[in-house]
Write a protein that holds these residues in place. Structure first.
Motif, mmCIF file in Angstrom:
data_model
loop_
_atom_site.group_PDB
_atom_site.id
_atom_site.type_symbol
_atom_site.label_atom_id
_atom_site.label_comp_id
_atom_site.label_asym_id
_atom_site.label_seq_id
_atom_site.Cartn_x
_atom_site.Cartn_y
_atom_site.Cartn_z
ATOM 1 N N LEU A 69 59.614 60.334 63.678
ATOM 2 C CA LEU A 69 59.031 61.086 64.787
ATOM 3 C C LEU A 69 58.565 60.168 65.916
ATOM 4 C CD1 LEU A 69 57.844 63.795 65.962
ATOM 5 C CD2 LEU A 69 55.718 63.156 64.838
ATOM 6 N N VAL A 70 57.866 59.106 65.564
ATOM 7 C CA VAL A 70 57.332 58.191 66.577
ATOM 8 C C VAL A 70 58.466 57.560 67.387
ATOM 9 C CG1 VAL A 70 56.093 56.020 66.943
ATOM 10 C CG2 VAL A 70 55.186 57.705 65.339
ATOM 11 N N ARG A 71 59.486 57.058 66.679
ATOM 12 C CA ARG A 71 60.613 56.432 67.402
ATOM 13 C C ARG A 71 61.344 57.465 68.252
ATOM 14 N NH1 ARG A 71 63.295 54.805 70.447
ATOM 15 N NH2 ARG A 71 64.921 53.186 70.434
ATOM 16 N N HIS A 72 61.462 58.691 67.742
ATOM 17 C CA HIS A 72 62.077 59.804 68.464
ATOM 18 C C HIS A 72 61.348 60.033 69.796
ATOM 19 C CE1 HIS A 72 64.023 63.972 68.276
ATOM 20 N NE2 HIS A 72 63.170 64.087 69.287
ATOM 21 N N GLU A 73 60.014 60.097 69.734
ATOM 22 C CA GLU A 73 59.239 60.392 70.941
ATOM 23 C C GLU A 73 59.196 59.212 71.907
ATOM 24 O OE1 GLU A 73 58.678 63.320 71.502
ATOM 25 O OE2 GLU A 73 58.824 64.200 69.508
ATOM 26 N N ILE A 74 59.220 57.985 71.389
ATOM 27 C CA ILE A 74 59.296 56.817 72.277
ATOM 28 C C ILE A 74 60.588 56.875 73.083
ATOM 29 C CG2 ILE A 74 59.618 54.306 72.337
ATOM 30 C CD1 ILE A 74 57.676 54.099 69.993
ATOM 31 N N GLU A 75 61.664 57.269 72.416
ATOM 32 C CA GLU A 75 62.947 57.382 73.110
ATOM 33 C C GLU A 75 62.851 58.379 74.262
ATOM 34 O OE1 GLU A 75 66.920 56.316 73.863
ATOM 35 O OE2 GLU A 75 65.350 55.396 72.640
ATOM 36 N N HIS A 76 62.142 59.488 74.042
ATOM 37 C CA HIS A 76 61.980 60.472 75.112
ATOM 38 C C HIS A 76 61.232 59.878 76.314
ATOM 39 C CE1 HIS A 76 63.891 63.880 73.406
ATOM 40 N NE2 HIS A 76 63.009 64.110 72.447
ATOM 41 N N LEU A 77 60.293 58.979 76.054
ATOM 42 C CA LEU A 77 59.547 58.365 77.165
ATOM 43 C C LEU A 77 60.431 57.469 78.025
ATOM 44 C CD1 LEU A 77 56.123 57.372 75.520
ATOM 45 C CD2 LEU A 77 56.616 59.330 77.002
ATOM 46 N N THR A 78 61.565 57.037 77.485
ATOM 47 C CA THR A 78 62.474 56.186 78.262
ATOM 48 C C THR A 78 63.470 57.001 79.085
ATOM 49 O OG1 THR A 78 64.218 56.002 76.565
ATOM 50 C CG2 THR A 78 62.358 54.490 76.393
ATOM 51 N N HIS A 79 63.489 58.323 78.884
ATOM 52 C CA HIS A 79 64.493 59.174 79.544
ATOM 53 C C HIS A 79 64.081 59.654 80.932
ATOM 54 C CE1 HIS A 79 66.120 60.459 75.325
ATOM 55 N NE2 HIS A 79 66.591 59.293 75.703
ATOM 56 N N GLY A 80 62.777 59.743 81.168
ATOM 57 C CA GLY A 80 62.305 60.349 82.409
ATOM 58 C C GLY A 80 62.410 59.442 83.617
ATOM 59 N N LYS A 81 62.878 59.985 84.713
ATOM 60 C CA LYS A 81 63.029 59.207 85.948
ATOM 61 C C LYS A 81 61.683 58.732 86.467
ATOM 62 C CE LYS A 81 65.271 59.456 90.481
ATOM 63 N NZ LYS A 81 66.059 60.312 91.414
ATOM 64 N N SER A 82 60.633 59.549 86.285
ATOM 65 C CA SER A 82 59.309 59.178 86.785
ATOM 66 C C SER A 82 58.469 58.450 85.749
ATOM 67 C CB SER A 82 58.565 60.444 87.250
ATOM 68 O OG SER A 82 58.360 61.332 86.158
ATOM 69 N N SER A 83 58.968 58.335 84.524
ATOM 70 C CA SER A 83 58.200 57.702 83.455
ATOM 71 C C SER A 83 58.104 56.195 83.668
ATOM 72 C CB SER A 83 58.854 57.983 82.096
ATOM 73 O OG SER A 83 58.223 57.219 81.077
ATOM 74 N N PRO B 6 71.500 66.220 75.411
ATOM 75 C CA PRO B 6 71.631 64.759 75.517
ATOM 76 C C PRO B 6 70.359 63.986 75.139
ATOM 77 C CG PRO B 6 72.762 65.787 77.331
ATOM 78 C CD PRO B 6 72.053 66.898 76.595
ATOM 79 N N LYS B 7 69.198 64.483 75.577
ATOM 80 C CA LYS B 7 67.952 63.785 75.238
ATOM 81 C C LYS B 7 67.656 63.844 73.742
ATOM 82 C CE LYS B 7 65.584 64.283 79.683
ATOM 83 N NZ LYS B 7 64.368 64.758 80.384
ATOM 84 N N GLU B 8 67.983 64.985 73.120
ATOM 85 C CA GLU B 8 67.736 65.125 71.684
ATOM 86 C C GLU B 8 68.761 64.362 70.856
ATOM 87 O OE1 GLU B 8 65.070 66.247 70.349
ATOM 88 O OE2 GLU B 8 64.290 66.839 72.316
ATOM 89 N N VAL B 9 69.962 64.257 71.354
ATOM 90 C CA VAL B 9 70.990 63.466 70.662
ATOM 91 C C VAL B 9 70.504 62.027 70.516
ATOM 92 C CG1 VAL B 9 73.314 62.478 70.825
ATOM 93 C CG2 VAL B 9 72.938 64.904 71.350
ATOM 94 N N ASP B 10 70.103 61.415 71.626
ATOM 95 C CA ASP B 10 69.655 60.021 71.599
ATOM 96 C C ASP B 10 68.371 59.858 70.776
ATOM 97 O OD1 ASP B 10 71.780 59.734 73.310
ATOM 98 O OD2 ASP B 10 70.690 58.524 74.772
ATOM 99 N N ALA B 11 67.426 60.780 70.944
ATOM 100 C CA ALA B 11 66.152 60.668 70.231
ATOM 101 C C ALA B 11 66.344 60.821 68.726
ATOM 102 C CB ALA B 11 65.166 61.717 70.755
ATOM 103 N N ASN B 12 67.193 61.759 68.312
ATOM 104 C CA ASN B 12 67.454 61.944 66.889
ATOM 105 C C ASN B 12 68.185 60.746 66.293
ATOM 106 O OD1 ASN B 12 66.649 64.623 65.608
ATOM 107 N ND2 ASN B 12 67.486 65.324 67.551
ATOM 108 N N ILE B 13 69.154 60.225 67.014
ATOM 109 C CA ILE B 13 69.905 59.063 66.542
ATOM 110 C C ILE B 13 68.965 57.886 66.290
ATOM 111 C CG2 ILE B 13 71.498 57.267 67.343
ATOM 112 C CD1 ILE B 13 73.186 59.523 68.597
ATOM 113 N N HIS B 14 68.091 57.600 67.241
ATOM 114 C CA HIS B 14 67.165 56.474 67.104
ATOM 115 C C HIS B 14 66.097 56.743 66.050
ATOM 116 C CE1 HIS B 14 68.521 53.708 70.191
ATOM 117 N NE2 HIS B 14 68.657 54.707 71.043
ATOM 118 N N GLY B 15 65.569 57.961 66.034
ATOM 119 C CA GLY B 15 64.526 58.297 65.067
ATOM 120 C C GLY B 15 65.012 58.190 63.638
ATOM 121 N N LEU B 16 66.191 58.713 63.374
ATOM 122 C CA LEU B 16 66.738 58.676 62.017
ATOM 123 C C LEU B 16 67.121 57.255 61.603
ATOM 124 C CD1 LEU B 16 68.872 61.938 62.086
ATOM 125 C CD2 LEU B 16 66.810 61.529 60.732
ATOM 126 N N TYR B 17 67.497 56.429 62.564
ATOM 127 C CA TYR B 17 67.781 55.027 62.232
ATOM 128 C C TYR B 17 66.499 54.311 61.809
ATOM 129 C CZ TYR B 17 69.665 50.277 62.655
ATOM 130 O OH TYR B 17 70.061 48.980 62.406
#
Length: 250
Positions: free
Chosen positions: A139-153, A186-197
């Motif tokens: 979960l933590v890695r999943h959510e960190i990945e989401h923080l890298t997706h935002g243009k304003s983040s 697309p955002k969930e694809v990347d987040a799930n891939i990284h989180g599960l790894y």
């Protein structure tokens, strides 16, 4: 072949993921210890740990309605800082013994990026912690990945920026028949891939096995169908080489 630079990049996320995981467990154990008992509950630093949702309310709704959180700390990734907070509930009426509830979300706010984690337990039995550990790391890695997706983040990276999908998420939530499309965003694809790894590394299991078990579990729980599973799997498999730094799927 996985390039060294990609391994180093993923390793940096491993460190902050591990730091957050440890901090969450420290707070979790401390909160449970300071919350009294089911019969005689008391607030932990003003936060109510033992909770009794109304009959029509599940833990997800309860956490959504709750304003207060337990502060975990400030962490750093991609040269920017973000905060992590926890919502916790011990509720034997909402969680089966030996199991747990976990959810979370990321807010890629320009000024205050943050991750919020929700954990529900049936009681204060620490035996469930070993089961919770790899899922929390996912979960933590999943959510960190989401923080890298935002243009304003502040944590956003040009290589990771993805188009906003709020309208599609609302549409998916309103129609259970198309919920499988959530795993194709697309955002969930990347987040799930990284989180599960991250989960696979924590469990010391092959990445392939962890992905298969996760998707099979979604089928078994009736969340997606077998044809949906194949569609999701193919999407994830095709995406992994483009991300880099992760083992390929068969």
């Amino acid at each position: 072949m996985i390039k060294l630079a990609q391994i180093i990049k993923e390793g940096a996320y491993d460190k902050v993921t591990g730091d957050i995981n440890r901090a969450v467990f420290i707070k979790l154990k401390d909160a449970i210890k300071g919350a009294g008992t089911q019969e005689k509950p008391k607030k932990y630093k003003g936060y109510e740990v033992y909770k009794d949702p109304i009959p029509t309310q599940n833990l997800q709704d309860l956490f959504q309605d709750e304003d207060r959180t337990l502060y975990i700390g400030e962490f750093e990734a991609n040269g920017a800082t973000f905060e992590v907070e926890l919502k916790l509930a011990i509720s034997p009426d909402s969680v089966e013994p030996g199991k747990f509830f976990i959810d979370g979300g990321a807010e890629d706010d320009e000024d205050f990026p943050s991750i919020e984690i929700h954990i529900g337990l049936a009681n204060n039995d620490s035996a469930v912690f070993s089961k919770l550990q790899p899922v929390l790391r996912d979960l933590v890695r999943h959510e960190i990945e989401h923080l890298t997706h935002g243009k304003s983040s502040p944590l956003g990276l040009t290589s990771k920026l993805l188009r906003g999908d709020k309208a599609m998420r609302v549409k998916i939530r309103q129609n259970p028949a198309i919920y499988y499309k959530y795993f194709l965003l697309p955002k969930e694809v990347d987040a799930n891939i990284h989180g599960l790894y991250s989960k696979a590394k924590t469990m010391k299991k092959p990445y392939q096995d962890v992905v298969d078990e996760y998707l099979d579990g979604l089928v078994d729980d009736g969340i997606i169908t077998k044809p949906n599973r194949e569609q999701i799997y193919k999407k994830w498999k095709a995406r992994i080489p483009k991300i880099g730094g992760l083992p390929p799927l068969k």
